[in-house]
Design an enzyme around this catalytic site. Structure first.
Site, short mmCIF file in Angstrom:
data_model
loop_
_atom_site.label_atom_id
_atom_site.label_comp_id
_atom_site.label_asym_id
_atom_site.label_seq_id
_atom_site.Cartn_x
_atom_site.Cartn_y
_atom_site.Cartn_z
CB THR A 174 -0.99 0.02 1.17
OG1 THR A 174 -0.29 0.17 2.42
CG2 THR A 174 -1.83 -1.25 1.22
CG ASP A 175 3.96 2.59 2.94
OD1 ASP A 175 3.47 3.72 3.11
OD2 ASP A 175 4.32 1.86 3.87
CB ILE A 176 5.16 0.28 -3.14
CG1 ILE A 176 6.35 -0.01 -2.20
CG2 ILE A 176 5.64 0.32 -4.59
CD1 ILE A 176 6.91 -1.40 -2.32
#
Length: 406
Positions: A174-176
């Site tokens: 989700t960060d990436i």
């Protein structure tokens, strides 16, 4: 403010101010920078928290920080001091975009919120990344990848199978993904700015990034009312499409349509299974997926991975080995596509990093250099912004700006 370093790529000439830390925001800046934008990373005086994400470290520099921030220029600035805010505003003169992923309300308290900055910089593309977005009932919540994976549905469909503990995807997807979505949003807003002269706010989140990975599972749930669960490496809509153990490792098989199913049977010498009513069509194979896997598994364990991959490739069946990360770094296709490249770091020396996953025929992007030391480019960036040498010395002496000499 002049750009001092030559940048290649389709975004050459674009200038981005990155007020972001850890991962999602830096991924956005990394993508834009590899495509040619001049990215100036503005760090607090003690640096991005990823600088303290150790081990591992190389010559005292965090490997995680160096991965997420290669190709950027860096200035270390005290944004709690009015003179630090004045410096940032000077940097925004001529900037095309600003990226921030501070907690909700932080930029507004600093006098750097979008509604404030748009008055003086009407063409600025202002990109915010957060756990849950800048609107809605969760807008004030802090967000981390683990939390977003859990709430977006990803953890409910990841794992070995029903009845097993919830499991997150290994990488912080989700960060990436939020960083990639943010870069896409910045570019869309920048394209609009080039036509209209007007900037705008761009807003995405880890939560929404996680949701985008549930397209197949959401389609199933919306159509049936039943929420899919974890299936190990198997596919929720096609079979056989999963990993199988061989005599010496694991391979993946993507026989995701009828043509590839029949090719697979030829490759493994099991043409008789084409007449088995349990496996005749994809709907039959999905209804009997566990029986199908149990039928195929002993066959794959009879030979090594290289043997099977050669047979499968000869028949045109999509398949591949399950590589660890080191093996992936050595893979000839990864190297041919420049997904592992070398940069020269002022402390570490030659070091490997990951490359740009987008290729352009006329304006190729690339990794433009290593991650900056904390405050490595402070003096040069201030000079480019029009500060005289004595004014720069004063800002450094008073602790408004931090400088590190490489």
């Amino acid at each position: 403010m002049a750009v001092t370093s030559h940048r290649s790529g389709p975004l050459a000439g674009m200038r981005v101010i990155e007020l972001a830390h850890i991962m999602a925001g830096p991924v956005c800046g990394l993508m834009l920078g590899d495509m040619g934008a001049e990215v100036i990373k503005v760090e607090k005086l003690d640096g991005d928290d990823t600088r303290r994400t150790v081990p591992p470290a190389l010559e005292g520099e965090s490997a995680a920080y160096m991965m997420m921030n290669r190709g950027k220029r860096g200035i270390s600035l005290d944004l709690k001091h009015p003179d630090g805010i004045a410096v940032l505003r000077r940097l925004l003169d001529g900037a095309d975009a600003l990226i921030e992923n501070y907690r909700a309300g932080t930029m507004e308290r600093l006098g750097l919120g979008y509604e404030t900055l748009r008055q003086d910089y009407p063409g600025l593309v202002y990109c915010s990344l957060s756990g849950f977005g800048r609107s809605g009932p969760y807008r004030d919540r802090a967000g981390f990848d683990l939390v977003a994976q859990g709430m977006s549905g990803l953890m409910s469909v990841t794992g070995e199978g029903p009845g097993r503990p919830p499991m997150k995807c290994g990488p912080p997807v989700t960060d990436i993904t939020a960083g990639i979505l943010a870069a896409m949003g910045v570019l869309a807003a920048y394209s609009n700015r080039l036509r209209t002269g007007r900037g705008q706010a761009v807003d995405t989140s880890l939560f929404e990034a996680g949701i985008t990975h549930t397209y197949w599972q959401s389609a199933i749930a919306m159509a049936t009312g039943v929420a899919p669960g974890p299936m190990g490496s198997a596919h929720p809509l096609n079979a056989p499409y999963e990993a199988f153990e061989t005599a010496d490792g694991w391979i993946t098989i993507g026989a995701a349509n009828q043509t590839n199913w029949l090719r697979l049977l030829t490759a493994i010498g099991a043409e008789e299974l084409a007449q088995d009513p349990r496996f005749a069509l994809n709907r039959d194979r999905m209804a009997n997926r566990l029986e199908l896997a149990a039928t195929l598994a002993p066959r794959f364990r009879a030979h090594g991975s290289a043997d099977w991959l050669a047979r499968l490739e000869a028949e045109g069946v999509p398949a591949g080995p399950v590589l660890d990360v080191n093996a992936m770094h050595r893979d000839p296709q990864a190297l041919a596509r420049e997904m592992v490249v070398e940069v020269e770091h002022p402390r570490v020396g030659p070091m490997r990093t990951l490359g740009l996953p987008i290729k352009f025929s006329d304006t190729p992007g690339r990794v433009h250099g290593p991650a900056p030391l904390l405050g490595e480019h402070s003096r040069a960036i201030l000079a480019e912004a029009g500060y005289a040498a004595d004014a720069i010395d004063d800002l450094i002496a008073r602790g408004i700006v931090r400088e590190t000499v490489a």
